[in-house]
Design a protein around this motif. Sequence first.
Motif, PDB file in Angstrom:
ATOM      1  N   UNK A  16      50.041 -10.918  70.965  1.00  0.00           N
ATOM      2  CA  UNK A  16      49.175  -9.758  71.195  1.00  0.00           C
ATOM      3  C   UNK A  16      48.849  -9.588  72.676  1.00  0.00           C
ATOM      4  N   UNK A  17      48.423 -10.678  73.324  1.00  0.00           N
ATOM      5  CA  UNK A  17      48.054 -10.576  74.734  1.00  0.00           C
ATOM      6  C   UNK A  17      49.264 -10.318  75.624  1.00  0.00           C
ATOM      7  N   UNK A  18      50.422 -10.850  75.264  1.00  0.00           N
ATOM      8  CA  UNK A  18      51.639 -10.527  76.015  1.00  0.00           C
ATOM      9  C   UNK A  18      51.989  -9.049  75.872  1.00  0.00           C
ATOM     10  N   UNK A  19      51.850  -8.510  74.670  1.00  0.00           N
ATOM     11  CA  UNK A  19      52.129  -7.092  74.449  1.00  0.00           C
ATOM     12  C   UNK A  19      51.149  -6.219  75.230  1.00  0.00           C
ATOM     13  N   UNK A  20      49.873  -6.578  75.244  1.00  0.00           N
ATOM     14  CA  UNK A  20      48.879  -5.819  76.013  1.00  0.00           C
ATOM     15  C   UNK A  20      49.232  -5.872  77.496  1.00  0.00           C
ATOM     16  N   UNK A  21      49.644  -7.029  77.986  1.00  0.00           N
ATOM     17  CA  UNK A  21      50.030  -7.155  79.387  1.00  0.00           C
ATOM     18  C   UNK A  21      51.242  -6.310  79.739  1.00  0.00           C
ATOM     19  N   UNK A  23      52.283  -3.557  78.129  1.00  0.00           N
ATOM     20  CA  UNK A  23      51.880  -2.149  78.081  1.00  0.00           C
ATOM     21  C   UNK A  23      51.044  -1.763  79.297  1.00  0.00           C
ATOM     22  N   UNK A  24      50.193  -2.669  79.743  1.00  0.00           N
ATOM     23  CA  UNK A  24      49.386  -2.409  80.932  1.00  0.00           C
ATOM     24  C   UNK A  24      50.283  -2.242  82.156  1.00  0.00           C
ATOM     25  N   UNK A  25      51.291  -3.114  82.275  1.00  0.00           N
ATOM     26  CA  UNK A  25      52.219  -3.031  83.414  1.00  0.00           C
ATOM     27  C   UNK A  25      53.028  -1.744  83.361  1.00  0.00           C
ATOM     28  N   UNK A  26      53.422  -1.315  82.175  1.00  0.00           N
ATOM     29  CA  UNK A  26      54.214  -0.086  82.040  1.00  0.00           C
ATOM     30  C   UNK A  26      53.369   1.150  82.361  1.00  0.00           C
TER      31      UNK A  26
END
Length: 107
Positions: A16-21, A23-26
């Motif tokens: 979850x936190x990797x996915x949030x990171x 998406x934040x970078x994108x």
Amino acid sequence: MLKWLKRVVFTILIVFFLAVGVFFAIKNPQLIHLDLVFWQGPELSVALYMLLSFAIGACVALLVSSVTYLRSERQVRVLNRRLEKVQHEVESLRKASLAQELSVGKE
């Protein structure tokens, strides 16, 4: 049973936190300059600066907690030495008391 559940929950949280990171970078591709008082950073993305600040914060927290851990380990060793000394003293007093009772019983 609980170890299995713990691993699953931990894995889900990491994903979850990797996915949030990601998406934040994108969603934040813009480049910024980091300007501190005595240092001016290179032009990097917002997400990279966020990741760097998180990593630096984690390292600082690890250092601070390791100092606290080492201090408590030292205290445990000191207290264990005291405990062994007191147990030895109690054992010697028991032996002395037992020897005294035996000598009184013979008379």
